[in-house]
Design a protein around this motif. Structure first.
Motif, PDB file in Angstrom:
ATOM      1  N   VAL A 115       0.858  -1.180   0.000  1.00  0.00           N
ATOM      2  CA  VAL A 115       0.000   0.000   0.000  1.00  0.00           C
ATOM      3  C   VAL A 115       0.892   1.226   0.000  1.00  0.00           C
ATOM      4  O   VAL A 115       1.880   1.284   0.758  1.00  0.00           O
ATOM      5  CB  VAL A 115      -0.931   0.019   1.233  1.00  0.00           C
ATOM      6  CG1 VAL A 115      -1.860   1.235   1.173  1.00  0.00           C
ATOM      7  CG2 VAL A 115      -1.737  -1.256   1.325  1.00  0.00           C
ATOM      8  N   THR A 116       0.594   2.201  -0.844  1.00  0.00           N
ATOM      9  CA  THR A 116       1.376   3.430  -0.847  1.00  0.00           C
ATOM     10  C   THR A 116       1.078   4.248   0.409  1.00  0.00           C
ATOM     11  O   THR A 116       0.123   3.975   1.144  1.00  0.00           O
ATOM     12  CB  THR A 116       1.059   4.270  -2.092  1.00  0.00           C
ATOM     13  OG1 THR A 116      -0.316   4.697  -2.035  1.00  0.00           O
ATOM     14  CG2 THR A 116       1.281   3.474  -3.371  1.00  0.00           C
ATOM     15  N   ALA A 117       1.895   5.267   0.636  1.00  0.00           N
ATOM     16  CA  ALA A 117       1.684   6.135   1.795  1.00  0.00           C
ATOM     17  C   ALA A 117       0.329   6.825   1.726  1.00  0.00           C
ATOM     18  O   ALA A 117      -0.262   7.177   2.753  1.00  0.00           O
ATOM     19  CB  ALA A 117       2.811   7.168   1.892  1.00  0.00           C
ATOM     20  N   ALA A 118      -0.188   7.012   0.515  1.00  0.00           N
ATOM     21  CA  ALA A 118      -1.487   7.662   0.342  1.00  0.00           C
ATOM     22  C   ALA A 118      -2.649   6.678   0.496  1.00  0.00           C
ATOM     23  O   ALA A 118      -3.815   7.064   0.366  1.00  0.00           O
ATOM     24  CB  ALA A 118      -1.557   8.329  -1.025  1.00  0.00           C
ATOM     25  N   GLY A 119      -2.347   5.398   0.741  1.00  0.00           N
ATOM     26  CA  GLY A 119      -3.405   4.415   0.947  1.00  0.00           C
ATOM     27  C   GLY A 119      -3.859   3.697  -0.303  1.00  0.00           C
ATOM     28  O   GLY A 119      -4.871   3.005  -0.282  1.00  0.00           O
ATOM     29  N   ARG A 120      -3.092   3.800  -1.407  1.00  0.00           N
ATOM     30  CA  ARG A 120      -3.472   3.129  -2.651  1.00  0.00           C
ATOM     31  C   ARG A 120      -2.865   1.732  -2.705  1.00  0.00           C
ATOM     32  O   ARG A 120      -1.643   1.592  -2.611  1.00  0.00           O
ATOM     33  CB  ARG A 120      -3.007   3.943  -3.861  1.00  0.00           C
ATOM     34  CG  ARG A 120      -3.280   3.282  -5.212  1.00  0.00           C
ATOM     35  CD  ARG A 120      -2.883   4.198  -6.358  1.00  0.00           C
ATOM     36  NE  ARG A 120      -1.478   4.465  -6.389  1.00  0.00           N
ATOM     37  CZ  ARG A 120      -0.560   3.698  -6.999  1.00  0.00           C
ATOM     38  NH1 ARG A 120      -0.953   2.588  -7.640  1.00  0.00           N
ATOM     39  NH2 ARG A 120       0.717   4.036  -6.997  1.00  0.00           N
ATOM     40  N   PRO A 121      -3.690   0.678  -2.860  1.00  0.00           N
ATOM     41  CA  PRO A 121      -3.129  -0.677  -2.982  1.00  0.00           C
ATOM     42  C   PRO A 121      -2.290  -0.812  -4.247  1.00  0.00           C
ATOM     43  O   PRO A 121      -2.610  -0.253  -5.299  1.00  0.00           O
ATOM     44  CB  PRO A 121      -4.367  -1.576  -3.040  1.00  0.00           C
ATOM     45  CG  PRO A 121      -5.480  -0.760  -2.462  1.00  0.00           C
ATOM     46  CD  PRO A 121      -5.165   0.658  -2.819  1.00  0.00           C
ATOM     47  N   PRO A 707      -6.530  -1.009   3.523  1.00  0.00           N
ATOM     48  CA  PRO A 707      -6.762  -0.515   2.160  1.00  0.00           C
ATOM     49  C   PRO A 707      -7.059  -1.647   1.182  1.00  0.00           C
ATOM     50  O   PRO A 707      -6.424  -2.706   1.207  1.00  0.00           O
ATOM     51  CB  PRO A 707      -5.444   0.189   1.829  1.00  0.00           C
ATOM     52  CG  PRO A 707      -4.911   0.619   3.161  1.00  0.00           C
ATOM     53  CD  PRO A 707      -5.289  -0.481   4.105  1.00  0.00           C
ATOM     54  N   GLY A 708      -8.037  -1.390   0.332  1.00  0.00           N
ATOM     55  CA  GLY A 708      -8.471  -2.378  -0.646  1.00  0.00           C
ATOM     56  C   GLY A 708      -9.668  -3.174  -0.199  1.00  0.00           C
ATOM     57  O   GLY A 708     -10.326  -3.830  -1.014  1.00  0.00           O
ATOM     58  N   THR A 709      -9.995  -3.126   1.114  1.00  0.00           N
ATOM     59  CA  THR A 709     -11.138  -3.856   1.638  1.00  0.00           C
ATOM     60  C   THR A 709     -12.398  -3.018   1.466  1.00  0.00           C
ATOM     61  O   THR A 709     -12.410  -1.824   1.785  1.00  0.00           O
ATOM     62  CB  THR A 709     -10.937  -4.189   3.128  1.00  0.00           C
ATOM     63  OG1 THR A 709      -9.718  -4.914   3.279  1.00  0.00           O
ATOM     64  CG2 THR A 709     -12.087  -5.022   3.654  1.00  0.00           C
TER      65      THR A 709
END
Length: 856
Positions: A115-121, A707-709
C-alpha cells in the motif's frame, strides 16, 4: 491397389473433400490439445530468485495416494497440491553436511499486500500476489542491487524496480506492507532488478532476515538453495542431497526444475492443463469417429456403382477394402500434415482464453515439440482407416451377380447385426436411466451414469440411423405431402433414401445432444449453487478485498457493538481417496474454514445429519456430495491431505446439504488458515444484531484501516460463483470446440449429399420441373433433416439431464434457458440449411444437358 487408390483420389477430389476437411479439423484440434498436454506436463519457467543456486530443495507439490482398482489391484496416483508445502528449518543442517555442498541458504517467504503512503493498494505483476523474502536469499537468485542499499535496520525494505515504478516510490520514500494485520510503514532502502534487465515474473520485496521473522510471523521456509563446492556438478550434488534427506515429501531440483520450485502457479496450472487438454482431445476424438463414420459412409454410398462394377469384373472384397484403406490413409496423412500448422495457431488462442479465465497464468509458456504433431498425424490416419473400413464393410460383401442390381437402388432393410446392436444399446440405456431414477444413487454415480447415457444413446442412434430416418419420414411425410408438388417430391425422396437421410441426421443429433447435455448440466449446477448461496448465507454485510482480507479484521469486527456474529471465510483444497463406480479415485475437494460459533447464525449449511456445533480443530463437516464420494458418515474418520500436503485425520461431526453453494468440506477457520499460502481470508461475513444503529458506518471505518477492503450489504452471488463460472466456462469451451468441429462437418456432410444429386436434379429439370420447384423440394427435405436432427438430439439430451438434475438438486427438472436452447437449435438449423441450399443453388446453375452426362 495403391495405384488405383491414388488415381481414384485424383479423379474424385470432390468426393473426398468432406472427409478431408473433417480430418484436417480433427488434426488441428488434436495437435493443439497435444501441445497443451505437453506444456502441462513440462510446465515451468526459467528460475529467477533461484537462478544462482546449483540445487534447490523444496516441498513436493503433490501427494501420492494408494488406491484400489476394480479388480483389486493396488495403484498409486498423485494429486497436485495448490498451497505451497512448507519446509522444516532443521533440514538445513542435514543438507549442509552433504559432501560437495559449499553453503546452504534458506529462502523464507510470505504473501503480502503493498500500500502506498497515500493508501493506494499496489497489486503484484499480472495481478498476482506480492512475495516478501529474506534479504540473505538474494544470493540464490539473479537479482542485483541497482539503487540504494540493503535493508540494514528494522523497518527497511527493498523492492524490485518494476514494482517500485508502479507504486511511484524511490529509495527514501515510504511504502506500507500488510499481511495479517493493519499496514505497517517501511522505508524503501533500495531497489533490485534482474541482471539481464528483464522485469521479474513475480513482484518481490526483501526484508532483513530478523525483520522478516518479526514483521511476518506467518513466513515459512519455502526452499533451501544449495551452492556447490568447486568441482562438484549440480547433478552429483543433487543425488547426494536426495540420499542424505531420504524424504518423499521433499523434491530436489536442478536446471529448469528450479523454476518449477520457484513458481508454484505454473506447476499447479500445468497439472490442471493436462486434465483439460486430455478432456478436450478425448471428446474431439470421440466426435471425430462419429462424424467421420457418417461422412465416409455417405462417400461410400455415392460410390456404389463404382464398387459394383469392380465386383462385377472380378475384384475381391479384400482388394476393395485395401483400396479404400489406402485412399483413407493418404487422405488422413495429407489432412494431418496440413492440419498441424492450423493447430499451432489454435493453441495460442486456447492458451489466451484459459489465461483470461484464470486457468493458467497470463504468461504461461507453451512447449512446442514435434511429438504432438506426430501423434496428431498418426491418430488422424488411424481414425480415417477405422472409419472407412467399418463404413465399407457392407459395400464389399455383395456378390458380383447382385452388385449392379444392388447399386441401382438403395437397400431398404437394416442389417440384422446392426439392428440387434442398436436395440441392445437402447435396452442398456433404458436400464441405466431407470437405475439412476429409481435407486437411491449417490451424486457421483448419477453423474457418471449421465455421462455414459448420452454416449450410449448417440451410438444407438448412429447404429439405427436408417430406422430413425424412416420414423421421421413417417411422421413428417404426410405434412410435406400437403404442401404441393415440392413437398410430395421431398417426401418421396426421403422415403426412398433413408440411408442418405440418416447420414445427414446423425451429425445433427450428435451436435445437439452433446451441446445440450454439457451446457445445460452447467446451467443446472449453477442454478443450484446460486439457490443454495442465497438460502444459506445469513450475513447482512460482507467485507472483501481482491487480494484477500487480513484475518485480524474478523477478530476486530467480532468484538464490535451491534455485531451478533462474524467469521472470516478462508478457502482452499483438500485431497482424499474417493470411490466412483466401484474403483478408488484421487479427488480434490473444496474446503472452507469458518469460526464454528458462526455456523447457524452467519451460515446455514442445512445439516442433514449430526451437529455442526461440534466442529473443532479435530473434526470436520462434509457435504452430502463429499459423503457419497468418500463413503463417509457421521462418526467416521475422514483421512485427508490439506492443500499444503499436511495429513489431517478428523471425525465427521455433520453432513450438510448445501455443498454446491459453499464447499464440500467445512473446517475450523484457524486450522485451515495456517495451511494456506496467502494466510488471508477470502471475506468476512457479518450478521448484525436486531437493533444495530450505526453498524454500517462502523464497519466502513474498520475496513478503511485495511486498504483495498470494501463493505457490501448482502450477498454478491456473481462474486461467490466466480470459480464455478470459470469451471463452467472451461466446459463451454470444450463444447465450443466440439460444436465448431461438428458444425463444419455437418455442412460438409450435407454438401456432399447434395452435390451427389446433380444427375437427379438434371433429370427433374429435363422432365419439366422448374428450378424453383427443385429448390423448394430441397428446402422441404432440409426441414425434415433439421426437425429430425434437432428433435432426436433434444430427446436424447433429456435423459442424462434428468439424472444430472437429480444429482444436483433432487428435482428431475434441469435448468434449460430458453435462449440457450434456441442458440443451439438455431445455429444447428442454420448450418444444416446452408449445407443443403448453397450446393443446391450452385448445381441449379448448371445446364441440365451438361449435368445429366457428368461423371459420377
Amino acid at each position: 491397389m495403391l495405384r488405383l487408390a491414388l488415381l481414384t483420389l485424383k479423379t474424385r477430389k470432390g468426393g473426398f473433400a468432406g472427409t478431408f476437411v473433417a480430418l484436417l479439423l480433427g488434426a488441428a484440434v488434436l495437435s493443439a490439445c497435444g501441445i497443451l498436454l505437453e506444456s502441462g506436463v513440462r510446465a515451468g519457467s526459467s528460475p529467477e530468485r533461484y537462478a544462482a543456486a546449483d540445487v534447490v530443495v523444496a516441498g513436493r507439490q503433490e501427494v501420492a495416494l494408494t488406491l484400489k482398482d476394480l479388480d483389486g489391484t493396488t495403484v498409486e496416483e498423485s494429486q497436485p497440491l495448490p498451497e505451497r508445502v512448507p519446509l522444516r528449518a532443521s533440514a538445513a543442517a542435514r543438507i549442509a553436511g552433504v559432501d560437495g555442498a559449499r553453503s546452504v541458504i534458506a529462502d523464507r517467504g510470505a504473501t503480502v499486500r503493498l500500500v502506498t503512503a497515500a493508501g493506494r493498494p499496489v497489486p503484484g505483476r499480472h495481478g498476482a500476489a506480492v512475495e516478501a523474502h529474506n534479504w540473505s536469499s538474494l544470493g540464490l537468485g539473479d537479482f542485483r542491487l541497482t539503487t540504494g542499499h540493503a535493508p540494514g535496520a528494522a523497518g527497511q525494505i527493498v523492492l524490485d524496480t518494476e514494482t517500485a515504478g508502479r507504486a511511484g516510490v524511490r529509495p527514501g520514500d515510504e511504502i506500507r506492507l500488510m499481511s495479517a494485520s493493519v499496514p505497517r510503514a517501511f522505508e524503501v532502502s533500495g531497489l533490485v532488478a534482474l541482471k539481464d534487465g528483464r522485469s521479474p515474473r513475480r513482484s518481490v520485496v526483501f526484508l532483513g532476515d530478523a525483520d522478516l521473522r518479526h514483521s511476518l510471523p506467518g513466513a515459512s521456509v519455502e526452499a533451501f538453495g544449495v551452492l556447490a563446492s568447486p568441482g562438484t556438478s549440480p547433478q552429483r550434488l543433487a543425488d547426494a542431497v536426495r540420499s542424505a534427506l531420504h524424504d518423499d515429501t521433499l523434491a530436489v531440483h536442478t536446471g529448469e526444475g528450479r523454476g518449477r520450485a520457484e513458481f508454484l502457479d505454473v506447476t499447479v496450472s500445468g497439472s490442471n492443463l493436462v486434465v483439460l487438454a486430455a478432456a478436450v482431445g478425448g471428446n474431439v476424438l470421440l466426435v471425430a469417429v462419429f462424424v467421420l463414420y457418417a461422412t465416409t459412409s455417405l462417400s461410400i454410398r455415392h460410390r456404389r456403382r463404382e464398387i459394383a462394377l469392380l465386383r462385377a469384373i472380378g475384384t475381391t472384397p479384400g482388394q476393395i477394402r485395401r483400396m479404400v484403406a489406402v485412399e483413407a490413409a493418404a487422405t488422413g496423412l495429407a489432412a494431418g500434415v496440413l492440419g498441424c500448422p492450423a493447430g499451432l495457431l489454435l493453441v495460442h488462442q486456447l492458451r489466451d482464453r484459459f489465461a483470461g479465465h484464470g486457468v493458467v497464468p497470463p504468461d504461461f509458456g507453451l512447449v512446442v515439440s514435434p511429438l504432438p504433431f506426430l501423434a496428431a498425424v498418426l491418430v488422424t490416419v488411424l481414425t480415417a482407416l477405422a472409419a472407412v473400413v467399418s463404413a465399407s464393410h457392407r459395400a464389399t460383401r455383395i456378390r458380383p451377380t447382385e452388385a449392379l442390381g444392388e447399386a441401382a437402388v438403395e437397400t431398404p432393410g437394416l442389417g440384422r447385426g446392426r439392428r440387434i446392436t442398436g436395440y441392445a444399446l437402447l435396452v442398456l440405456s433404458a436400464g441405466i436411466f431407470v437405475t439412476g431414477t429409481v435407486r437411491d444413487t449417490d451424486f457421483f454415480t448419477l453423474v457418471g451414469l449421465a455421462d455414459s447415457l448420452v454416449l450410449l444413446l448417440v451410438i444407438a442412434v448412429a447404429v439405427l440411423g436408417p430406422l430413425v430416418a424412416r420414423t421421421a419420414v413417417r411422421l413428417l411425410g404426410p405434412l410435406l405431402g400437403r404442401t404441393g408438388v415440392t413437398g410430395w417430391l421431398a417426401a418421396a425422396n426421403t422415403r426412398a433414401n433413408a440411408g442418405r437421410l440418416a447420414g445427414a441426421i446423425t451429425p445433427l443429433v450428435l451436435a445437439v445432444s452433446f451441446a445440450s447435455t454439457v451446457v445445460f448440466a452447467q446451467t443446472t449446477g449453477l442454478r443450484e449453487s446460486a439457490d443454495q448461496l442465497r438460502a444459506g448465507l445469513l450475513a447482512d454485510h460482507v467485507l472483501t478485498a481482491p487480494a484477500g482480507v487480513s484475518p485480524e479484521l474478523a477478530r476486530k469486527v467480532r468484538g464490535m457493538k451491534g455485531v451478533a456474529s462474524a467469521t472470516g471465510l478462508v478457502t482452499s483444497k483438500a485431497v482424499a481417496a474417493g470411490r466412483l463406480l466401484g474403483a478408488d479415485e484421487a479427488v480434490s475437494l473444496g474446503v472452507q474454514g469458518v469460526d464454528p460459533r458462526a455456523l447457524g447464525t452467519v451460515l446455514d449449511l442445512r445439516p442433514e445429519k449430526g451437529d455442526l456445533g461440534d466442529l473443532s480443530r479435530d473434526t470436520v463437516a462434509i457435504s452430502t456430495t463429499a459423503a457419497s464420494w468418500l463413503g463417509l458418515g457421521v462418526g467416521d474418520t475422514a483421512r485427508l491431505h490439506l492443500g499444503d500436503g499436511t495429513p489431517f485425520r478428523g471425525k465427521v461431526v455433520a453432513v450438510y446439504a448445501r455443498g454446491f453453494g459453499f464447499a464440500d468440506l467445512t473446517m475450523d477457520h484457524d486450522l485451515l488458515l495456517a495451511h494456506t499460502t496467502g494466510k488471508a481470508d477470502r471475506s468476512v461475513l457479518v450478521r448484525s444484531a436486531p437493533s444495530a444503529p450505526g453498524l454500517t458506518r462502523a464497519l466502513s471505518d474498520a475496513a478503511a484501516a485495511y486498504p483495498g477492503t470494501v463493505l457490501r450489504d448482502g450477498l454478491a452471488v456473481d462474486d461467490q460463483l466466480a470459480e464455478q463460472r470459470a469451471n463452467a466456462w472451461v466446459n463451454y469451451l470444450v463444447v465450443g470446440v466440439i460444436i465448431a468441429y461438428t458444425a463444419i462437418t455437418v455442412v460438409n456432410t450435407l454438401a456432399m449429399g447434395t452435390a451427389a444429386r446433380r444427375r437427379e436434379f438434371a433429370l427433374l429439370r429435363l422432365s419439366g420441373t422448374t428450378r424453383r420447384q427443385v429448390a423448394g423440394m430441397m428446402r422441404q427435405e432440409s426441414v425434415v433433416v433439421i426437425a429430425s436432427g434437432v428433435g432426436v438430439g433434444t430427446l436424447l439430451a433429456v435423459f442424462p439431464l434428468v439424472l444430472v438434475s437429480l444429482a444436483t438438486s433432487g428435482s428431475p427438472l434441469p435448468a434449460v434457458p430458453g435462449l440457450g436452447f434456441l442458440a443451439i437449435a438455431g445455429s444447428t438449423a442454420v448450418l444444416a440449411a446452408a449445407g443443403t441450399m448453397v450446393p443446391t443453388r450452385l448445381l441449379l446453375r448448371i445446364r441440365p444437358v451438361e449435368a445429366i452426362g457428368a461423371r459420377e
